[in-house]
Design an enzyme around this catalytic site. Structure first.
Site, PDB file in Angstrom:
ATOM      1  N   GLU A 118      33.079  39.521  29.696  1.00 38.39           N
ATOM      2  CA  GLU A 118      32.798  38.949  30.609  1.00 38.39           C
ATOM      3  C   GLU A 118      31.419  38.529  30.812  1.00 38.39           C
ATOM      4  O   GLU A 118      30.451  39.181  30.218  1.00 38.39           O
ATOM      5  CB  GLU A 118      33.537  39.645  32.103  1.00 38.39           C
ATOM      6  N   HIS A 230      31.113  32.571  43.145  1.00 39.24           N
ATOM      7  CA  HIS A 230      32.061  32.564  41.837  1.00 39.24           C
ATOM      8  C   HIS A 230      31.980  31.001  41.348  1.00 39.24           C
ATOM      9  O   HIS A 230      32.295  30.306  42.199  1.00 39.24           O
ATOM     10  CB  HIS A 230      33.397  33.143  42.003  1.00 39.24           C
ATOM     11  N   ARG A 271      26.760  34.890  36.653  1.00 38.28           N
ATOM     12  CA  ARG A 271      27.453  33.861  37.810  1.00 38.28           C
ATOM     13  C   ARG A 271      26.586  33.238  38.522  1.00 38.28           C
ATOM     14  O   ARG A 271      26.994  32.059  38.647  1.00 38.28           O
ATOM     15  CB  ARG A 271      28.250  34.784  38.738  1.00 38.28           C
ATOM     16  N   HIS A 328      32.073  34.576  46.952  1.00 36.07           N
ATOM     17  CA  HIS A 328      32.778  35.480  46.408  1.00 36.07           C
ATOM     18  C   HIS A 328      32.738  36.932  46.731  1.00 36.07           C
ATOM     19  O   HIS A 328      33.566  37.689  46.734  1.00 36.07           O
ATOM     20  CB  HIS A 328      32.694  35.218  44.801  1.00 36.07           C
ATOM     21  N   ARG A 363      25.832  40.743  41.424  1.00 35.42           N
ATOM     22  CA  ARG A 363      26.767  41.772  40.733  1.00 35.42           C
ATOM     23  C   ARG A 363      27.154  41.294  39.331  1.00 35.42           C
ATOM     24  O   ARG A 363      27.601  40.282  38.941  1.00 35.42           O
ATOM     25  CB  ARG A 363      27.901  41.791  41.561  1.00 35.42           C
TER      26      ARG A 363
HETATM   27  C1  FAD Z   1      39.929  37.011  43.596  1.00 35.24           C
HETATM   28  C2  FAD Z   1      39.098  38.203  43.393  1.00 35.24           C
HETATM   29  C3  FAD Z   1      39.115  38.591  42.081  1.00 35.24           C
HETATM   30  C4  FAD Z   1      38.229  39.713  41.685  1.00 35.24           C
HETATM   31  N1  FAD Z   1      38.170  40.204  40.576  1.00 35.24           N
HETATM   32  C5  FAD Z   1      37.505  41.323  40.426  1.00 35.24           C
HETATM   33  C6  FAD Z   1      37.486  41.988  39.144  1.00 35.24           C
HETATM   34  O1  FAD Z   1      38.279  41.381  38.149  1.00 35.24           O
HETATM   35  N2  FAD Z   1      36.794  42.949  38.656  1.00 35.24           N
HETATM   36  C7  FAD Z   1      35.875  43.735  39.721  1.00 35.24           C
HETATM   37  O2  FAD Z   1      35.465  44.873  39.484  1.00 35.24           O
HETATM   38  N3  FAD Z   1      36.205  43.113  40.938  1.00 35.24           N
HETATM   39  C8  FAD Z   1      36.730  41.944  41.343  1.00 35.24           C
HETATM   40  N4  FAD Z   1      36.671  41.324  42.494  1.00 35.24           N
HETATM   41  C9  FAD Z   1      36.068  42.060  43.567  1.00 35.24           C
HETATM   42  C10 FAD Z   1      36.877  43.430  43.975  1.00 35.24           C
HETATM   43  O3  FAD Z   1      38.135  43.028  43.906  1.00 35.24           O
HETATM   44  C11 FAD Z   1      36.357  43.968  45.510  1.00 35.24           C
HETATM   45  O4  FAD Z   1      34.804  44.022  45.322  1.00 35.24           O
HETATM   46  C12 FAD Z   1      37.041  45.186  45.338  1.00 35.24           C
HETATM   47  O5  FAD Z   1      38.430  45.244  45.239  1.00 35.24           O
HETATM   48  C13 FAD Z   1      37.008  45.555  47.095  1.00 35.24           C
HETATM   49  O6  FAD Z   1      37.622  46.721  47.138  1.00 35.24           O
HETATM   50  P1  FAD Z   1      37.540  47.497  48.760  1.00 35.24           P
HETATM   51  O7  FAD Z   1      38.407  48.718  48.548  1.00 35.24           O
HETATM   52  O8  FAD Z   1      36.174  47.667  48.943  1.00 35.24           O
HETATM   53  O9  FAD Z   1      38.231  46.244  49.506  1.00 35.24           O
HETATM   54  P2  FAD Z   1      39.527  45.579  49.793  1.00 35.24           P
HETATM   55  O10 FAD Z   1      40.148  45.591  48.544  1.00 35.24           O
HETATM   56  O11 FAD Z   1      39.142  44.235  50.271  1.00 35.24           O
HETATM   57  O12 FAD Z   1      40.399  46.404  50.845  1.00 35.24           O
HETATM   58  C14 FAD Z   1      39.859  46.310  52.283  1.00 35.24           C
HETATM   59  C15 FAD Z   1      40.871  47.109  53.127  1.00 35.24           C
HETATM   60  O13 FAD Z   1      40.201  47.098  54.362  1.00 35.24           O
HETATM   61  C16 FAD Z   1      41.248  47.256  55.332  1.00 35.24           C
HETATM   62  N5  FAD Z   1      40.582  46.892  56.795  1.00 35.24           N
HETATM   63  C17 FAD Z   1      39.691  45.883  56.990  1.00 35.24           C
HETATM   64  N6  FAD Z   1      39.389  46.107  58.194  1.00 35.24           N
HETATM   65  C18 FAD Z   1      39.869  47.196  58.687  1.00 35.24           C
HETATM   66  C19 FAD Z   1      39.986  47.823  59.985  1.00 35.24           C
HETATM   67  N7  FAD Z   1      39.163  47.470  61.149  1.00 35.24           N
HETATM   68  N8  FAD Z   1      40.868  48.758  60.232  1.00 35.24           N
HETATM   69  C20 FAD Z   1      41.789  49.300  59.041  1.00 35.24           C
HETATM   70  N9  FAD Z   1      41.743  48.640  57.904  1.00 35.24           N
HETATM   71  C21 FAD Z   1      40.787  47.557  57.722  1.00 35.24           C
HETATM   72  C22 FAD Z   1      41.952  45.832  54.755  1.00 35.24           C
HETATM   73  O14 FAD Z   1      43.091  45.750  55.342  1.00 35.24           O
HETATM   74  C23 FAD Z   1      42.141  46.352  53.338  1.00 35.24           C
HETATM   75  O15 FAD Z   1      43.079  47.473  53.108  1.00 35.24           O
HETATM   76  C24 FAD Z   1      37.550  40.422  42.955  1.00 35.24           C
HETATM   77  C25 FAD Z   1      37.649  39.836  44.127  1.00 35.24           C
HETATM   78  C26 FAD Z   1      38.316  38.551  44.359  1.00 35.24           C
HETATM   79  C27 FAD Z   1      38.338  38.281  46.053  1.00 35.24           C
END
Ligand code: FAD
Length: 484
Positions: A118, A230, A271, A328, A363
């Site tokens: 990547e 992105h 990016r 993104h 990032r």
């Molecule tokens: C389309 C896309 C593709 C991506 N591809 C990649 C990749 O290939 N590789 C990579 O490293 N990163 C990638 N990223 C970035 C990566 O996916 C995210 O940074 C990472 O998954 C974030 O994970 P997280 O657990 O922090 O949050 P999230 O996966 O967003 O989860 C957040 C959680 O918090 C919950 N929540 C929010 N507020 C509250 C509240 N008040 N009370 C209770 N629950 C709450 C939500 O319901 C959810 O369950 C991508 C992002 C996107 C959008």
């Protein structure tokens, strides 16, 4: 005040994306009782949507040190060296742990892990599952493990609204519906903030909830001016606005073209460079998009990207895909140390909600899922060493969290987009949403251009700001702090 907590745990985790699920499982593996609060169904998390994969130095010609160097180069002089060192050192072990937990990463012809290339990576080091279905596969597997783990109590469709403080220490949280959870530690795993911008690749809930909760509890937040756009988000395809076409597809040979069919950017450059080149080309041509040509890429490697576009009526195996940049990833968030601890004792933040300084000003692709797992695990273990909490009836009432209006989201896109200036940023200081105002404050403070923060009025990087993060502590204006 409400009468008494309804639930008691060692660790309360807010959010069921990659970071929250893994933190919950890590704590349960230590024998802890965990309550996991999740606002949305699984498919609404950014983790579920992740396509590219998980970065880890696994190839024989790779090393954690090379991974760290690439992370620091992409981060433009702002990566916190200690955070990058931890991530790159622990990433290979995390991949092994995920495999042990039943995640099946794609294999190469020799039966080893297939490693994707990547943007910004000098080596092939991104493991993936089901081609571009990586996030979905990981989240499904971790969710299944959480569901069957007797130590983890899941509150589905529940929303954390307020951090419960006693003597300036976090001792739990209160949900919107009034339920309170007392715990030694609370880990905010609420995801990112890129959906504060109107054009985004993120699920609608990624609006900086962690930063709002933490700030209300008195914790420091930082770096909200640093936003990764992105370069290749689908546009002008009904039902797929903002749909992300993973960088890995460019790693496999997809190319970017202007409306004359010319290539104009090195597709695997970091990016921010690719996004700026596309934005400049769109401005110059007056067109609302450029084209991605993925016709030469094997569709079997990216089945869900191909299927999503075909369902929307565009066949990327025979047609060009209209793309434009979209917000993104917000590099900033809740300030934490290397164990996910915020500046409020007992309160932790992990995953995209956190700002460890790892990503600097930009990032490196696929470092964020790795971050969810590396720091999710570290925070879970650190939180269990917090003093035990004796619950009593002093939980606060739930305070509703301010959500951004359509106007705020358009305001941020217009005035804190790929290229900003003081004139537009000043208007953000009057926005109705507190995080939009903070984005404006941080972006005005940073009088330079660096990674995910480009100012037309300060077009160059200021070396005096290397290593300096814009930190906001309890109600004060942002100030620069240097992190090691
Ligand atoms: C389309 C896309 C593709 C991506 N591809 C990649 C990749 O290939 N590789 C990579 O490293 N990163 C990638 N990223 C970035 C990566 O996916 C995210 O940074 C990472 O998954 C974030 O994970 P997280 O657990 O922090 O949050 P999230 O996966 O967003 O989860 C957040 C959680 O918090 C919950 N929540 C929010 N507020 C509250 C509240 N008040 N009370 C209770 N629950 C709450 C939500 O319901 C959810 O369950 C991508 C992002 C996107 C959008």
């Amino acid at each position: 005040m409400i009468e008494a907590p309804q639930l008691q745990a060692d660790l309360a985790v807010v959010g069921a994306g990659g970071a929250g699920l893994y933190a919950a499982l890590s704590a349960a593996a230590e024998g802890a009782d965990v309550v996991l609060v999740s606002a949305t169904p699984l498919a609404r998390t950014a983790s579920y949507w992740a396509q590219g994969g998980v970065a880890a130095a696994l190839a024989p010609d790779d090393s954690p040190d090379l991974h760290r160097q690439d992370t620091e180069i992409a981060g433009r002089g702002l990566v916190r060296p200690s955070a990058a060192a931890v991530l790159c050192r622990e990433a290979p072990g995390i991949v092994a742990d995920l495999e042990r937990m039943g995640v099946h990463f794609d294999l190469d012809a020799e039966g080893g892990l297939a490693l994707g290339l990547e943007g910004g990576h000098s080596k092939r080091r991104v493991v993936h599952a089901g081609g571009s279905a990586t996030g979905r596969r990981i989240v499904r597997q971790l969710s299944a493990l959480v569901a069957e783990n007797p130590r983890i109590h899941v509150l589905e469709q529940a929303r954390a609204a307020t951090i419960w403080l006693r003597d300036e220490r976090c001792i739990g949280l209160v949900c919107e519906d009034g339920r309170a959870i007392a715990a030694r530690g609370v880990a905010l795993a609420t995801g990112g903030a890129a959906a504060l911008w109107s054009r985004t690749t993120n699920p609608p809930g990624s609006v900086g909830i962690g930063a709002m909760l933490a700030q209300a509890a008195g914790a420091a937040i930082a770096d909200l001016e640093l936003i990764q756009f992105h370069p290749t988000a689908v546009t002008a395809v009904k039902g797929r606005e903002g749909f992300l076409v993973t960088e890995a597809i460019r790693g496999e040979g997809a190319t970017i073209h202007d409306h004359d069919g010319e290539r104009f950017v090195e597709e695997l450059a970091p990016r921010d460079e690719v996004a700026r080149a596309i934005e400049a080309k769109m401005r110059e041509s007056g067109k609302a998009h450029v084209w991605l040509d993925m016709r030469a890429v094997d569709p079997e490697h990216f089945p869900n990207v191909v299927a999503a576009l075909q369902e929307a009526g565009l066949d990327p195996t025979t047609e060009l895909v209209p793309i434009a940049p979209a917000a993104h990833y917000v590099m900033g968030g809740v300030v934490t140390d290397l164990d996910g601890a915020t500046t409020v004792p007992g309160l932790y933040a992990v995953g995209e909600a956190a700002c460890t300084g790892l990503h600097g000003a930009n990032r490196l692709a696929s470092n964020s899922l790795t971050e969810c797992f590396v720091f999710g695990q570290r925070a879970a273990i650190a939180a269990l060493a917090e003093p035990a909490v004796t619950a009593s009836g002093d939980a606060p009432a739930a305070e509703p969290i301010a959500m951004p209006s359509r106007e705020t989201r358009e305001h941020l896109w217009r005035d804190a987009g790929i290229v900003r200036s003081a004139q537009g940023l000043h208007t953000l200081l009057e926005d109705a949403h507190p995080l939009a105002r903070i984005v404006g404050e941080c972006a005005l403070l940073r009088e330079e251009s660096r990674g995910g923060h480009q100012r037309s009025d300060f077009p160059h990087m200021d070396p005096a700001l290397d290593g300096n993060h814009a930190v906001i502590r309890a109600g004060s204006a942002p100030v620069f702090e240097s992190w090691v």
